[in-house]
Design a protein around this motif. Structure first.
Motif, PDB file in Angstrom:
ATOM      1  N   GLN A   3     -35.845   9.069  73.900  1.00  0.00           N
ATOM      2  CA  GLN A   3     -36.734  10.212  73.703  1.00  0.00           C
ATOM      3  C   GLN A   3     -36.309  11.084  72.522  1.00  0.00           C
ATOM      4  O   GLN A   3     -37.147  11.767  71.930  1.00  0.00           O
ATOM      5  CB  GLN A   3     -36.764  11.091  74.963  1.00  0.00           C
ATOM      6  CG  GLN A   3     -37.140  10.403  76.223  1.00  0.00           C
ATOM      7  CD  GLN A   3     -38.498   9.755  76.174  1.00  0.00           C
ATOM      8  OE1 GLN A   3     -39.456  10.342  75.686  1.00  0.00           O
ATOM      9  NE2 GLN A   3     -38.573   8.543  76.677  1.00  0.00           N
ATOM     10  N   ILE A  59     -44.250   5.759  70.674  1.00  0.00           N
ATOM     11  CA  ILE A  59     -44.191   7.071  71.308  1.00  0.00           C
ATOM     12  C   ILE A  59     -44.724   7.040  72.735  1.00  0.00           C
ATOM     13  O   ILE A  59     -44.040   7.460  73.672  1.00  0.00           O
ATOM     14  CB  ILE A  59     -44.930   8.122  70.453  1.00  0.00           C
ATOM     15  CG1 ILE A  59     -44.163   8.341  69.149  1.00  0.00           C
ATOM     16  CG2 ILE A  59     -45.093   9.419  71.212  1.00  0.00           C
ATOM     17  CD1 ILE A  59     -44.879   9.215  68.148  1.00  0.00           C
ATOM     18  N   ALA A  60     -45.938   6.557  72.928  1.00  0.00           N
ATOM     19  CA  ALA A  60     -46.543   6.599  74.269  1.00  0.00           C
ATOM     20  C   ALA A  60     -45.788   5.734  75.281  1.00  0.00           C
ATOM     21  O   ALA A  60     -45.455   6.229  76.368  1.00  0.00           O
ATOM     22  CB  ALA A  60     -48.014   6.198  74.187  1.00  0.00           C
ATOM     23  N   PRO A  61     -45.475   4.463  74.983  1.00  0.00           N
ATOM     24  CA  PRO A  61     -44.716   3.688  75.977  1.00  0.00           C
ATOM     25  C   PRO A  61     -43.315   4.236  76.229  1.00  0.00           C
ATOM     26  O   PRO A  61     -42.826   4.197  77.360  1.00  0.00           O
ATOM     27  CB  PRO A  61     -44.639   2.286  75.368  1.00  0.00           C
ATOM     28  CG  PRO A  61     -45.727   2.217  74.386  1.00  0.00           C
ATOM     29  CD  PRO A  61     -45.919   3.606  73.878  1.00  0.00           C
ATOM     30  N   LEU A  75     -42.660  14.039  80.725  1.00  0.00           N
ATOM     31  CA  LEU A  75     -42.682  13.011  79.683  1.00  0.00           C
ATOM     32  C   LEU A  75     -43.673  11.900  80.024  1.00  0.00           C
ATOM     33  O   LEU A  75     -44.383  11.399  79.142  1.00  0.00           O
ATOM     34  CB  LEU A  75     -41.283  12.444  79.468  1.00  0.00           C
ATOM     35  CG  LEU A  75     -40.285  13.389  78.798  1.00  0.00           C
ATOM     36  CD1 LEU A  75     -38.894  12.785  78.812  1.00  0.00           C
ATOM     37  CD2 LEU A  75     -40.716  13.713  77.384  1.00  0.00           C
ATOM     38  N   HIS A  77     -42.421   7.369  76.165  1.00  0.00           N
ATOM     39  CA  HIS A  77     -42.576   8.515  77.060  1.00  0.00           C
ATOM     40  C   HIS A  77     -42.885   8.066  78.486  1.00  0.00           C
ATOM     41  O   HIS A  77     -42.328   8.611  79.449  1.00  0.00           O
ATOM     42  CB  HIS A  77     -43.688   9.436  76.575  1.00  0.00           C
ATOM     43  CG  HIS A  77     -43.255  10.451  75.567  1.00  0.00           C
ATOM     44  ND1 HIS A  77     -41.965  10.875  75.405  1.00  0.00           N
ATOM     45  CD2 HIS A  77     -43.978  11.164  74.663  1.00  0.00           C
ATOM     46  CE1 HIS A  77     -41.904  11.784  74.455  1.00  0.00           C
ATOM     47  NE2 HIS A  77     -43.119  11.978  73.985  1.00  0.00           N
ATOM     48  N   MET A  78     -43.751   7.088  78.637  1.00  0.00           N
ATOM     49  CA  MET A  78     -44.145   6.666  79.986  1.00  0.00           C
ATOM     50  C   MET A  78     -42.998   5.956  80.703  1.00  0.00           C
ATOM     51  O   MET A  78     -42.650   6.305  81.839  1.00  0.00           O
ATOM     52  CB  MET A  78     -45.391   5.782  79.925  1.00  0.00           C
ATOM     53  CG  MET A  78     -46.614   6.570  79.550  1.00  0.00           C
ATOM     54  SD  MET A  78     -48.202   5.734  79.427  1.00  0.00           S
ATOM     55  CE  MET A  78     -47.957   4.097  79.849  1.00  0.00           C
ATOM     56  N   LYS A  84     -47.136  13.219  79.386  1.00  0.00           N
ATOM     57  CA  LYS A  84     -47.369  13.307  77.942  1.00  0.00           C
ATOM     58  C   LYS A  84     -47.679  11.922  77.374  1.00  0.00           C
ATOM     59  O   LYS A  84     -48.555  11.771  76.532  1.00  0.00           O
ATOM     60  CB  LYS A  84     -46.133  13.902  77.266  1.00  0.00           C
ATOM     61  CG  LYS A  84     -46.390  14.470  75.925  1.00  0.00           C
ATOM     62  CD  LYS A  84     -47.305  15.660  76.005  1.00  0.00           C
ATOM     63  CE  LYS A  84     -47.303  16.390  74.701  1.00  0.00           C
ATOM     64  NZ  LYS A  84     -48.318  17.429  74.646  1.00  0.00           N
ATOM     65  N   GLY A  85     -46.971  10.900  77.852  1.00  0.00           N
ATOM     66  CA  GLY A  85     -47.260   9.533  77.424  1.00  0.00           C
ATOM     67  C   GLY A  85     -48.649   9.088  77.843  1.00  0.00           C
ATOM     68  O   GLY A  85     -49.365   8.441  77.074  1.00  0.00           O
ATOM     69  N   PHE A 102     -51.151  10.650  75.584  1.00  0.00           N
ATOM     70  CA  PHE A 102     -51.197   9.988  74.280  1.00  0.00           C
ATOM     71  C   PHE A 102     -51.946   8.658  74.353  1.00  0.00           C
ATOM     72  O   PHE A 102     -52.635   8.280  73.407  1.00  0.00           O
ATOM     73  CB  PHE A 102     -49.790   9.761  73.729  1.00  0.00           C
ATOM     74  CG  PHE A 102     -49.116  11.008  73.233  1.00  0.00           C
ATOM     75  CD1 PHE A 102     -49.831  12.067  72.719  1.00  0.00           C
ATOM     76  CD2 PHE A 102     -47.741  11.123  73.279  1.00  0.00           C
ATOM     77  CE1 PHE A 102     -49.212  13.215  72.264  1.00  0.00           C
ATOM     78  CE2 PHE A 102     -47.096  12.254  72.822  1.00  0.00           C
ATOM     79  CZ  PHE A 102     -47.834  13.304  72.317  1.00  0.00           C
TER      80      PHE A 102
END
Length: 140
Positions: A88, A64-66, A30, A68-69, A33-34, A37
């Motif tokens: 998530q 989405i990106a933050p 995850l 995931h990170m 993936k972040g 992105f």
């Protein structure tokens, strides 16, 4: 509520290293993936374009990106794992929905379903013995 407590007690008594490794791999996946992105915002924008017509596209780009990170780091450490996984779930449901509304990418669909199933497992199972949650609980 009592069922959740009894399931949590059973999970803590029967935690094995492979389950913790799956949690760590999920968190690393995850997080990566972040990062992908963040480094390729146009790709993320193209992915969410089928549902952008309903509004909220800019919110999704910034969520989405933050999520995931930060969620990936928290899952790796086992810190507030259930909360991180709960953040998530809307993203993963959206990833599955996008495959049906836009162009069907079977690899992305299968990946999103597998990650969703693993997240649902850890939502009920918890973070396990080798986690920050367990460490802080034992300190009390």
């Amino acid at each position: 509520m009592e069922n959740v407590k009894s399931l949590n007690k059973w999970a803590n008594a029967h935690t094995y290293l492979p389950v913790d490794l799956v949690r760590i791999v999920l968190g690393v996946f995850l997080f990566m993936k972040g990062v992908s992105f963040v480094t390729n915002v146009q790709y993320l924008h193209d992915l969410i374009s089928p549902i952008d017509r309903f509004g909220g596209g800019m919110f999704l780009l910034h969520y989405i990106a933050p999520a995931h990170m930060i969620g990936g780091i928290m899952i790796v450490l086992g810190l507030l794992t259930r909360w991180a996984i709960a953040a998530q779930l809307p993203i993963l449901f959206g990833a599955i929905l996008i495959n049906f509304m836009g162009h069907m990418h079977s690899e992305n669909l299968i990946l999103a379903i597998v990650v969703l199933l693993i997240c649902v497992f850890f939502l009920f199972y918890g973070s396990g013995k080798r986690s920050a949650d367990y460490y802080f609980k034992m300190q009390q």
